[in-house]
Design a protein around this motif. Sequence first.
Motif, PDB file in Angstrom:
ATOM      1  N   LEU A   4       1.078  -6.996   6.996  1.00  0.00           N
ATOM      2  CA  LEU A   4      -0.062  -7.166   7.889  1.00  0.00           C
ATOM      3  C   LEU A   4      -1.277  -6.459   7.312  1.00  0.00           C
ATOM      4  O   LEU A   4      -1.188  -5.302   6.888  1.00  0.00           O
ATOM      5  CB  LEU A   4       0.249  -6.587   9.275  1.00  0.00           C
ATOM      6  N   ALA A   5      -2.406  -7.163   7.273  1.00  0.00           N
ATOM      7  CA  ALA A   5      -3.672  -6.568   6.850  1.00  0.00           C
ATOM      8  C   ALA A   5      -4.647  -6.681   8.018  1.00  0.00           C
ATOM      9  O   ALA A   5      -5.003  -7.795   8.430  1.00  0.00           O
ATOM     10  CB  ALA A   5      -4.221  -7.279   5.619  1.00  0.00           C
ATOM     11  N   ASP A   6      -5.021  -5.530   8.566  1.00  0.00           N
ATOM     12  CA  ASP A   6      -5.864  -5.497   9.769  1.00  0.00           C
ATOM     13  C   ASP A   6      -5.268  -6.344  10.884  1.00  0.00           C
ATOM     14  O   ASP A   6      -5.968  -7.069  11.601  1.00  0.00           O
ATOM     15  CB  ASP A   6      -7.286  -5.964   9.446  1.00  0.00           C
ATOM     16  N   GLY A   7      -3.934  -6.284  10.985  1.00  0.00           N
ATOM     17  CA  GLY A   7      -3.234  -6.945  12.077  1.00  0.00           C
ATOM     18  C   GLY A   7      -2.880  -8.391  11.855  1.00  0.00           C
ATOM     19  O   GLY A   7      -2.168  -8.984  12.667  1.00  0.00           O
ATOM     20  N   ARG A   8      -3.326  -9.008  10.767  1.00  0.00           N
ATOM     21  CA  ARG A   8      -2.998 -10.409  10.505  1.00  0.00           C
ATOM     22  C   ARG A   8      -1.988 -10.484   9.373  1.00  0.00           C
ATOM     23  O   ARG A   8      -2.040  -9.705   8.423  1.00  0.00           O
ATOM     24  CB  ARG A   8      -4.248 -11.215  10.156  1.00  0.00           C
ATOM     25  N   SER A  17      -5.569  -6.546  -8.165  1.00  0.00           N
ATOM     26  CA  SER A  17      -4.123  -6.679  -8.027  1.00  0.00           C
ATOM     27  C   SER A  17      -3.747  -7.147  -6.629  1.00  0.00           C
ATOM     28  O   SER A  17      -4.420  -6.822  -5.631  1.00  0.00           O
ATOM     29  CB  SER A  17      -3.425  -5.348  -8.326  1.00  0.00           C
ATOM     30  N   SER A  18      -2.628  -7.887  -6.543  1.00  0.00           N
ATOM     31  CA  SER A  18      -2.153  -8.378  -5.253  1.00  0.00           C
ATOM     32  C   SER A  18      -1.580  -7.238  -4.427  1.00  0.00           C
ATOM     33  O   SER A  18      -1.230  -6.173  -4.946  1.00  0.00           O
ATOM     34  CB  SER A  18      -1.073  -9.440  -5.464  1.00  0.00           C
ATOM     35  N   LEU A  19      -1.467  -7.499  -3.132  1.00  0.00           N
ATOM     36  CA  LEU A  19      -0.867  -6.510  -2.243  1.00  0.00           C
ATOM     37  C   LEU A  19       0.587  -6.264  -2.621  1.00  0.00           C
ATOM     38  O   LEU A  19       1.077  -5.129  -2.539  1.00  0.00           O
ATOM     39  CB  LEU A  19      -0.975  -6.977  -0.793  1.00  0.00           C
ATOM     40  N   GLY A  20       1.277  -7.311  -3.049  1.00  0.00           N
ATOM     41  CA  GLY A  20       2.650  -7.128  -3.501  1.00  0.00           C
ATOM     42  C   GLY A  20       2.734  -6.151  -4.654  1.00  0.00           C
ATOM     43  O   GLY A  20       3.622  -5.297  -4.700  1.00  0.00           O
ATOM     44  N   HIS A  21       1.819  -6.267  -5.603  1.00  0.00           N
ATOM     45  CA  HIS A  21       1.790  -5.335  -6.740  1.00  0.00           C
ATOM     46  C   HIS A  21       1.518  -3.917  -6.262  1.00  0.00           C
ATOM     47  O   HIS A  21       2.147  -2.951  -6.738  1.00  0.00           O
ATOM     48  CB  HIS A  21       0.717  -5.766  -7.737  1.00  0.00           C
ATOM     49  N   VAL A  22       0.604  -3.761  -5.318  1.00  0.00           N
ATOM     50  CA  VAL A  22       0.284  -2.435  -4.791  1.00  0.00           C
ATOM     51  C   VAL A  22       1.505  -1.814  -4.122  1.00  0.00           C
ATOM     52  O   VAL A  22       1.841  -0.644  -4.352  1.00  0.00           O
ATOM     53  CB  VAL A  22      -0.893  -2.509  -3.791  1.00  0.00           C
ATOM     54  N   HIS A  61      -1.955 -11.674  -1.459  1.00  0.00           N
ATOM     55  CA  HIS A  61      -3.235 -11.243  -0.889  1.00  0.00           C
ATOM     56  C   HIS A  61      -3.813 -10.085  -1.693  1.00  0.00           C
ATOM     57  O   HIS A  61      -3.115  -9.127  -2.032  1.00  0.00           O
ATOM     58  CB  HIS A  61      -3.019 -10.807   0.563  1.00  0.00           C
ATOM     59  N   VAL A  62      -5.097 -10.177  -2.005  1.00  0.00           N
ATOM     60  CA  VAL A  62      -5.792  -9.092  -2.708  1.00  0.00           C
ATOM     61  C   VAL A  62      -6.521  -8.250  -1.665  1.00  0.00           C
ATOM     62  O   VAL A  62      -7.451  -8.734  -1.014  1.00  0.00           O
ATOM     63  CB  VAL A  62      -6.785  -9.644  -3.747  1.00  0.00           C
ATOM     64  N   PRO A  63      -6.097  -7.004  -1.470  1.00  0.00           N
ATOM     65  CA  PRO A  63      -6.703  -6.174  -0.416  1.00  0.00           C
ATOM     66  C   PRO A  63      -8.150  -5.834  -0.726  1.00  0.00           C
ATOM     67  O   PRO A  63      -8.548  -5.717  -1.887  1.00  0.00           O
ATOM     68  CB  PRO A  63      -5.818  -4.925  -0.399  1.00  0.00           C
ATOM     69  N   VAL A  64      -8.923  -5.673   0.345  1.00  0.00           N
ATOM     70  CA  VAL A  64     -10.321  -5.294   0.211  1.00  0.00           C
ATOM     71  C   VAL A  64     -10.526  -3.917   0.819  1.00  0.00           C
ATOM     72  O   VAL A  64      -9.687  -3.422   1.589  1.00  0.00           O
ATOM     73  CB  VAL A  64     -11.249  -6.325   0.891  1.00  0.00           C
TER      74      VAL A  64
END
Length: 246
Positions: free
Chosen positions: A55-59, A35-40, A65-68
């Motif tokens: 922001l994911a790890d500052g970026r 799932s995308s970050l938006g969905h989360v 974006h699919v979080p890892v």
Amino acid sequence: MNGPEILVAFAPELHVFVPRARRDGAVPTATDGVSSLGHVVESLGVPLTEVGVLLADGREVPVSHVPVAGESVAVRAVTRPQQVPGAPLRFLLDVHLGTLARRLRLLGVDTAYESTDIGDPALAARSAAEQRVMLSRDRGLLRRRELWAGAFVYSTRPEEQLDDVLDRFRPELRPWTRCTACNGLLRKATKEEVADRLEHGTQATYDVFAQCGACGRAYWKGAHHEQLEAIVDRATASFGPSAVDG
């Protein structure tokens, strides 16, 4: 969800949408790995209409974006004033925001309003068809993908609602130019032109009138004018051109 675990921290402005346990820094969150970050973010209770930078790890990353596993995600609130590209700024309000609709119209802001509950799909479709920003306190409505754009109305008090919308979007204010009943444009009218819409006492007391070009309603400086003028003066002092320039 039982996939990769990430850390999610919400900006203080978004705490109204999340459980108290999630308001203190970054909180572990399980994802499904696809799932995308938006969905989360939406699954945690925050409408994307209220989300600014992710922001994911500052970026900075998009909502797609699919979080890892192990990522630290910061969810910031939408930037104010908010820009709505591609169309003249205009609004659509649901059935619960009638007072706010009338006050925006009083200030000359193009504001459509549904006085009956036509349902979320119809509201979302109208928002898209007319390119209007949907204003609502219904989080489910604001999650509909068909919306042109949307915004959550945070307060239940009309005064605070008006301030919030004006602060967030900074629409051009043109007081006394729109019909508060139907949103049509007003024009100057003679007493003779509106005589059939006036009671005898009004005809004898007032000489300056305006009339809605859409519904024909007549306007004059009646008993409630001072109250309306106070709303206009307060709004223009805080959010008019001189306030912005200053």
